[in-house]
Enzyme design. Sequence first.
Site, PDB file in Angstrom:
ATOM      1  CE  LYS A  24       4.603  11.523 -11.119  1.00  0.00           C
ATOM      2  NZ  LYS A  24       4.933  11.037 -12.459  1.00  0.00           N
ATOM      3  CG  ASN A  25       7.729  14.477 -11.594  1.00  0.00           C
ATOM      4  OD1 ASN A  25       7.463  13.417 -12.154  1.00  0.00           O
ATOM      5  ND2 ASN A  25       6.860  15.466 -11.499  1.00  0.00           N
ATOM      6  NE  ARG A  95       7.201  12.709 -21.366  1.00  0.00           N
ATOM      7  CZ  ARG A  95       7.408  12.758 -22.679  1.00  0.00           C
ATOM      8  NH1 ARG A  95       6.777  11.913 -23.464  1.00  0.00           N
ATOM      9  NH2 ARG A  95       8.246  13.629 -23.205  1.00  0.00           N
ATOM     10  CG  ASP A 119      -0.406  11.606 -16.607  1.00  0.00           C
ATOM     11  OD1 ASP A 119      -0.972  10.567 -16.250  1.00  0.00           O
ATOM     12  OD2 ASP A 119       0.105  12.416 -15.825  1.00  0.00           O
ATOM     13  CG  ASP A 314       3.059  18.401 -12.946  1.00  0.00           C
ATOM     14  OD1 ASP A 314       2.529  18.371 -14.073  1.00  0.00           O
ATOM     15  OD2 ASP A 314       4.030  17.691 -12.632  1.00  0.00           O
ATOM     16  CG  MET A 336       4.056  23.818 -19.965  1.00  0.00           C
ATOM     17  SD  MET A 336       5.058  23.101 -18.656  1.00  0.00           S
ATOM     18  CE  MET A 336       5.819  21.732 -19.492  1.00  0.00           C
TER      19      MET A 336
END
EC number: 2.5.1.7
Length: 431
Positions: A24-25, A95, A119, A314, A336
């Site tokens: 996805k990223n 985002r 998120d 993640d 983070m």
Amino acid sequence: MAPIQYIVEGGHRLSGSIEPAGNKNSALPIIAAALLTEHPVTLENVPRIRDTETLVELVRSVGAAAEWTARNTLHIHARSIRAADLDPELCVRIRASILLAGPLLARCGEVMLPPPGGDIIGRRRLDTHMLALEQLGAKVTATDRLEFRAPKLTGADVFLDEPSVTATENALVAAVAADGVTHLRNAASEPHVQDLANFLVALGAKIEGIGTNTMIVHGPATLGEATYRIQPDHIEVGSLIGLAAVTRSPLRIVRAGVEHLRSIRMGFERLGIVCRIEGDDLIVPSNQTLKIQDDFGGHVPKLEDQPWPAFPADLMSIAIVTATQCEGVILMFEKMFESRMFFVDKLIGMGARIVLCDPHRAIIAGPSRLHGATLSSPDIRAGMAMLLAAVCAEGTSTINNADQIERGYERIDERLNALGAKIRRVPERKG
């Protein structure tokens, strides 16, 4: 759109093979970067999830043609685009809308962006994007929206004030179109950043240092057309390792992209979970010790996230749930995001033994017998972690706000059911 629930009957062992979806990223910045070229682009292995569908709508809204030619194949042709006002409702959904800043600035000389959404896992600053694009010649104004203007982008020696993934991606895309050489320092080097850089090279860009924290971009590039396959999602692979472990199930993760799994495998080995590699497949055997490995001298071990190539942020939520099923004590340190750990109260309600020390640290003592509960998914990764907890718990769990899980994991209920899980989606999926 009706809210989505997952009703999960726990306690079933799984078995079989599963292929991770495309990253996805990677898909999000690559879809945005397809706007850089006026020639056609075909993207393969694109995950069909909420976030990619929303970004495709945004790409269409600036005048590009974007069509799904197969379930996971996307054809984009940005012959001519306009820096139109982007739909605030679409931007607030993801985002990743911020990723349009670089390509639209390069093609149109300006872009107006409503505040991006995504998120709710703590403050996620945009300063690094602005600083990077300013160094490449853009003028940035922030009011109720972000305005970027640059009649001309110029190569520069850019030092990012933090190795932000999306800021690196925006700067990389803008640098490809900039006049002259750009040194991009303190850059993020995650697999999805490498994927974007390799896609830009496939279009015709000249980039040195892919996979390191200093990239050199020779611009402006003459870009053509390309067909590009998005690599497997290493975060989904990590989620599946955790799933196999907590259900004590043998799983074969096929075409897993094993070259990017070293730190992930090391992290799970600390929890007593050892995987085997066969070609490009990752095998998770069922006979795991699930015994947390103490530090030298018998000290309590720590698993912490750091910028790539270390253990990814993640996967911290997944690692926490996995640790509840392992023998021993471990400190989890999530550096983070200051709200990402707050989902652990749901796990405590299911029977997990966890002490939340502060917003960034939790101590997990295992193993715990989890029991079914009613849960609500606060973000993509915590949602997937809750799904792991529900699948291994005794009894039935209901996960509300499962829309969040589907933002990051394609048809995860169907794919896990094919392995032997019992997950019912409400409402049922059409088509």
